[in-house]
Design an enzyme around this catalytic site. Structure first.
Site, PDB file in Angstrom:
ATOM      1  N   SER A 114      24.171 -15.627 -62.325  1.00 12.42           N
ATOM      2  CA  SER A 114      24.022 -14.176 -62.466  1.00 12.42           C
ATOM      3  C   SER A 114      25.253 -13.460 -61.944  1.00 12.42           C
ATOM      4  CB  SER A 114      22.802 -13.739 -61.663  1.00 12.42           C
ATOM      5  OG  SER A 114      22.844 -12.353 -61.437  1.00 12.42           O
ATOM      6  N   TYR A 143      19.774 -13.688 -53.414  1.00 11.14           N
ATOM      7  CA  TYR A 143      19.641 -14.133 -54.809  1.00 11.14           C
ATOM      8  C   TYR A 143      21.012 -14.538 -55.348  1.00 11.14           C
ATOM      9  CZ  TYR A 143      19.028 -13.455 -59.904  1.00 11.14           C
ATOM     10  OH  TYR A 143      19.036 -13.604 -61.268  1.00 11.14           O
ATOM     11  N   LYS A 200      22.556 -18.314 -56.418  1.00  9.15           N
ATOM     12  CA  LYS A 200      23.153 -18.559 -57.736  1.00  9.15           C
ATOM     13  C   LYS A 200      24.517 -19.231 -57.580  1.00  9.15           C
ATOM     14  CE  LYS A 200      20.190 -16.927 -60.751  1.00  9.15           C
ATOM     15  NZ  LYS A 200      19.477 -17.892 -61.619  1.00  9.15           N
ATOM     16  N   GLU A 216      10.250  -5.664 -62.799  1.00 11.42           N
ATOM     17  CA  GLU A 216      10.990  -5.222 -63.981  1.00 11.42           C
ATOM     18  C   GLU A 216      12.357  -4.662 -63.595  1.00 11.42           C
ATOM     19  OE1 GLU A 216       8.327  -3.980 -62.736  1.00 11.42           O
ATOM     20  OE2 GLU A 216       8.353  -1.795 -62.682  1.00 11.42           O
ATOM     21  N   THR A 260      26.866   2.258 -61.672  1.00 15.33           N
ATOM     22  CA  THR A 260      27.118   1.833 -63.057  1.00 15.33           C
ATOM     23  C   THR A 260      26.696   0.376 -63.292  1.00 15.33           C
ATOM     24  OG1 THR A 260      29.368   1.245 -62.414  1.00 15.33           O
ATOM     25  CG2 THR A 260      29.060   3.398 -63.468  1.00 15.33           C
TER      26      THR A 260
HETATM   27  P1  NAD Z   1      11.953 -14.500 -65.761  1.00 13.12           P
HETATM   28  O1  NAD Z   1      11.504 -14.227 -64.365  1.00 13.12           O
HETATM   29  O2  NAD Z   1      11.271 -13.790 -66.854  1.00 13.12           O
HETATM   30  O3  NAD Z   1      11.896 -16.061 -66.042  1.00 13.12           O
HETATM   31  C1  NAD Z   1      12.022 -17.023 -65.058  1.00 13.12           C
HETATM   32  C2  NAD Z   1      10.822 -17.941 -65.187  1.00 13.12           C
HETATM   33  O4  NAD Z   1      10.930 -18.983 -64.205  1.00 13.12           O
HETATM   34  C3  NAD Z   1       9.478 -17.230 -64.934  1.00 13.12           C
HETATM   35  O5  NAD Z   1       8.657 -17.324 -66.082  1.00 13.12           O
HETATM   36  C4  NAD Z   1       8.892 -17.976 -63.776  1.00 13.12           C
HETATM   37  O6  NAD Z   1       7.480 -18.142 -63.834  1.00 13.12           O
HETATM   38  C5  NAD Z   1       9.613 -19.315 -63.859  1.00 13.12           C
HETATM   39  N1  NAD Z   1       9.550 -20.005 -62.579  1.00 13.12           N
HETATM   40  C6  NAD Z   1       9.800 -19.472 -61.348  1.00 13.12           C
HETATM   41  N2  NAD Z   1       9.568 -20.401 -60.410  1.00 13.12           N
HETATM   42  C7  NAD Z   1       9.143 -21.513 -61.059  1.00 13.12           C
HETATM   43  C8  NAD Z   1       8.726 -22.793 -60.621  1.00 13.12           C
HETATM   44  N3  NAD Z   1       8.690 -23.098 -59.316  1.00 13.12           N
HETATM   45  N4  NAD Z   1       8.366 -23.699 -61.548  1.00 13.12           N
HETATM   46  C9  NAD Z   1       8.364 -23.393 -62.874  1.00 13.12           C
HETATM   47  N5  NAD Z   1       8.763 -22.203 -63.347  1.00 13.12           N
HETATM   48  C10 NAD Z   1       9.135 -21.273 -62.440  1.00 13.12           C
HETATM   49  O7  NAD Z   1      13.530 -14.219 -65.782  1.00 13.12           O
HETATM   50  P2  NAD Z   1      14.538 -14.100 -67.008  1.00 13.12           P
HETATM   51  O8  NAD Z   1      14.977 -12.691 -67.073  1.00 13.12           O
HETATM   52  O9  NAD Z   1      13.991 -14.765 -68.211  1.00 13.12           O
HETATM   53  O10 NAD Z   1      15.778 -14.923 -66.421  1.00 13.12           O
HETATM   54  C11 NAD Z   1      16.019 -16.291 -66.735  1.00 13.12           C
HETATM   55  C12 NAD Z   1      17.181 -16.795 -65.903  1.00 13.12           C
HETATM   56  O11 NAD Z   1      18.339 -15.978 -66.115  1.00 13.12           O
HETATM   57  C13 NAD Z   1      16.922 -16.773 -64.395  1.00 13.12           C
HETATM   58  O12 NAD Z   1      17.482 -17.916 -63.817  1.00 13.12           O
HETATM   59  C14 NAD Z   1      17.660 -15.550 -63.922  1.00 13.12           C
HETATM   60  O13 NAD Z   1      18.054 -15.653 -62.575  1.00 13.12           O
HETATM   61  C15 NAD Z   1      18.849 -15.527 -64.873  1.00 13.12           C
HETATM   62  N6  NAD Z   1      19.398 -14.175 -65.017  1.00 13.12           N
HETATM   63  C16 NAD Z   1      18.689 -13.220 -65.672  1.00 13.12           C
HETATM   64  C17 NAD Z   1      19.198 -11.941 -65.794  1.00 13.12           C
HETATM   65  C18 NAD Z   1      18.440 -10.857 -66.493  1.00 13.12           C
HETATM   66  O14 NAD Z   1      18.945  -9.735 -66.539  1.00 13.12           O
HETATM   67  N7  NAD Z   1      17.271 -11.103 -67.050  1.00 13.12           N
HETATM   68  C19 NAD Z   1      20.459 -11.642 -65.245  1.00 13.12           C
HETATM   69  C20 NAD Z   1      21.149 -12.635 -64.560  1.00 13.12           C
HETATM   70  C21 NAD Z   1      20.616 -13.907 -64.479  1.00 13.12           C
END
Ligand code: NAD
Length: 327
Positions: A119, A150, A154, A192, A220
């Site tokens: 991230s 967090y 990462k 969210e 921003t």
């Molecule tokens: P999300 O929270 O919707 O999905 C993550 C999933 O991991 C969840 O469904 C959760 O239940 C699952 N999870 C958590 N702990 C678990 C465990 N112990 N065993 C099994 N499953 C488990 O998040 P997302 O937005 O889909 O993000 C996906 C990845 O991308 C994450 O690693 C997040 O850190 C990274 N990321 C996302 C964003 C963003 O803006 N959405 C930005 C930077 C990085």
């Protein structure tokens, strides 16, 4: 025989979209998560409800040499979850344990192509104090100083996967996602992110009303639609470049501007009230020079185009919720 893919975190926002995409591409897909996706039926051929903190579960779901593994599972949320400090121990422990388990199980199965979603939160806070000129070039990561645990986790896990590349011949690929948004993502409940939260607030508010925006609204960010995120993700995993590389948009806006675009899409007249709240760094924007150079590709969809479909989806959820309350 069709190619096989494993999506860890398949019950989540990006994982849910990724499963659909891989199915469209003809893969046999296994998804794993603590839960099913709340908003859409999974299209995975096999969906395992399991806790990836448990090494035994991880070894069981990584039971073959998948052609592609996508490690998206993490304990995460929006600013209200990450920046209050109350969830730091859980965030670090849960996500690091998942990554340690997954890297090792993939190595033991001699799986090569493993994608890891890091991230932009891993970038140093000191480069993100000027909202007009944040520096998120990939090589600005050190000296490290993320503004949240967090982000530290990462950074650790990026290094973990790249160490498996060096020492064990894995071909892990690491992307640093910048604020991914789109339909079928968390839109209420506290985890969210800003685009979904603002879409919800606007959808819940009548014309001439007011919505609250955390901070002075001048911080921003840039926001990338999930479809573009997945285009970058699959291109990176199948490329020769290991990263880490940004996957994000370069269309930087203030949070107040983001709110105004959403209000404009809604067709309503709504005022903003800026209130104290967790906001994270002052400025952040993706820097897409490296992805452009290495993959010959960078995202290009406008923020407004992505927000239109997202607002439409969240507004539908709000209306459905209201109808349920009345019934
Ligand atoms: P999300 O929270 O919707 O999905 C993550 C999933 O991991 C969840 O469904 C959760 O239940 C699952 N999870 C958590 N702990 C678990 C465990 N112990 N065993 C099994 N499953 C488990 O998040 P997302 O937005 O889909 O993000 C996906 C990845 O991308 C994450 O690693 C997040 O850190 C990274 N990321 C996302 C964003 C963003 O803006 N959405 C930005 C930077 C990085």
């Amino acid at each position: 025989m069709s190619k096989t893919a494993l999506v860890l975190g398949a019950g989540g926002f990006i994982g849910g979209h990724l499963v659909k995409r891989l199915k469209r591409e003809g893969f046999w897909v296994r998804g794993v998560d603590l839960k099913f996706n709340e908003y859409a039926e999974t299209q995975a051929d096999d969906f395992v409800i399991g806790d990836l903190r448990d090494p035994y579960v991880v070894r069981q779901v990584i039971d073959r040499r998948f052609d592609e593994v996508y490690q998206l599972a993490a304990d995460m949320g929006g600013a209200g979850y990450i920046f209050t400090g109350e969830n730091d121990a859980d965030i670090m422990h849960n996500s690091a344990t998942i990554n340690l388990n997954v890297a090792d199980a993939c190595h033991k199965r001699t799986i090569k192509r493993v994608f890891y979603s890091s991230s932009a939160c891993m970038y140093p806070a000191y480069n993100q104090e000027d909202p007009d000129n944040p520096n998120c070039a990939e090589d600005s990561a050190y000296p490290a100083a993320p503004d949240s645990e967090y982000g530290w986790e990462k950074l650790f896990s990026e290094r973990l996967f790249l160490a498996y590349n060096r020492n064990h011949g894995m071909q892990a690929r690491v992307a640093r996602y910048h604020n991914i948004f789109g339909p079928e993502g968390t839109w209420s409940g506290g985890k969210e992110k800003a685009p979904a939260a603002l879409c919800r607030k606007v959808a819940e508010t009548a014309s001439n009303g007011t919505i609250q925006v955390w901070g002075d609204g001048l911080q921003t960010r840039s926001f990338l639609h999930v479809d573009e995120c997945l285009e970058g993700t699959t291109r990176l995993l199948r490329s020769d470049f290991e990263g880490p590389v940004n996957i994000g948009s370069e269309e930087m806006v203030t949070i107040n501007q983001l709110a105004h675009v959403i209000i404009d899409i809604s067709g309503k007249s709504i005022n903003l009230e800026n209130i104290p709240g967790p906001t994270g760094v002052r400025g952040r924007n993706s820097d897409n020079r490296l992805i452009q150079e290495k993959l010959g590709w960078a995202p290009s969809q406008t923020l407004r185009a992505g927000l239109e479909t997202t607002y439409e989806w969240i507004e539908r959820q709000v209306r459905r919720n209201d109808a349920r309350k009345v019934a």
